[in-house]
Motif scaffolding. Structure first.
Motif: not given
Length: 325
Positions: A30-32, A37-38, A284-285, A289-292
């Protein structure tokens, strides 16, 4: 996003926290930029509690989170210590533990660590009790503000609750692993110890992300730790054999009302427990987060559904759960 107090600490944590294991690259590269962004999406969604550990990516997760903290110092960061090879499984010293915490603080930044958690250290080390004395000293010195323990079994949880200065317990709790409700949560409440729930989706089972056709990368613990070959079996699929878990999931989904998804019920079931301060969800996307966060804002589950889920667990799931003691 609602806040709940973490036991005797006075820390107010958001009901949804972000688990940052994936930011260390342990589930795949995974890139920084993607990591940041996450983190940013979590912040924009109202999340202010972030959980990491020194061994996630050999410090990479803490390092990225530390960069984020420089721009958002209103977040609460919990990290963990005790699983690094310099300590685990049988080389625990006060100096070694302090060095581990100081290294985490250097990566994270700030003056002291909000919450340090023992990271699933061996039961005999906790039973000896000296490690808790060390943490009390570190707290008095100002190296840490509060301390807790991340544990894997009910016996470990109850042992940790004997320490009067313990602030928090991080437990594996989900619809497929419910024993903490009867064995630990009320006791934690009596001791004024906050409970942080991890693995709410049972490694993706309860979110719908795992199917019989799903394959996992070699570096993914859902590939190499299904039977506890690398670390505690409960950390993967809540300790259930995968084939059996998928069968149980199909039966469980049939019990839910048509207007509520399995993923939504998973989060609401946890937050309906008043002793739980925060639910750590990985992502990972950004959209996950929005869903949770959305699930956390839904109405509580009915008492009837809670009873149905409890009965299903006792009758059908519990006999298959491994590593709970």
């Amino acid at each position: 996003m609602q806040n709940r107090l973490l036991g005797k600490s006075g820390l107010a944590l958001t009901e949804i926290g972000l688990g940052c294991w994936q930011l260390g690259g342990d589930f795949g590269p995974i890139s920084e930029a993607d990591s940041l962004a996450i983190l940013d999406q979590a912040y924009q969604s109202g999340v202010r509690f972030y959980d990491t550990a020194d061994v996630y990516g050999a410090g990479l997760s803490e390092q990225v989170l530390g960069k984020f903290y420089q721009q958002h110092n209103d977040i609460c960061i919990a990290t963990k210590v005790g699983r690094d090879a310099s300590l685990f499984p049988g080389k625990y010293t006060k100096q070694g533990l302090q060095q581990g915490i100081e290294s985490s603080l250097q990566r994270l930044g700030g003056d002291s660590i909000d919450l340090i958690q023992l990271h699933c250290i061996p039961y005999p080390v906790m039973q000896d009790g000296e490690v808790f004395t060390w943490l009390q000293d570190f707290k008095q010195q100002g190296l840490i503000q509060h301390y807790g323990a991340s544990v894997e079994s009910m016996d470990e949880a109850k042992l940790c609750l004997n320490d009067p200065q313990l602030t928090s317990l991080q437990l594996i709790i989900n619809i497929f692993r419910q024993d903490a409700l009867s064995e630990v949560l009320n006791l934690a409440e009596q001791k004024n110890v906050g409970v942080i729930a991890r693995l709410p989706y049972a490694s993706g089972l309860l979110s719908g992300a795992v199917t019989a056709q799903r394959t996992f990368a070699d570096s993914d613990h859902r590939n190499y730790n299904q039977n506890g070959a690398a670390f505690h079996v409960g950390e993967t699929f809540a300790g259930l054999p995968l084939e059996k878990a998928l069968s149980l999931l199909e039966q469980l989904t049939a019990l839910l009302p048509d207007n509520r998804s399995m993923a939504e019920c998973t989060i609401r079931w946890l937050l309906d427990q008043p002793q739980i301060t925060s639910v750590i969800t990985g992502a990972s996307k950004p959209q996950q987060i929005n869903q949770n966060v959305t699930y956390a804002q839904q109405a509580p589950l009915s008492n009837e559904l809670h009873t149905r889920l409890a009965n299903f667990y006792q009758q059908h799931v519990s006999p298959w759960v491994r590593g709970n003691r």
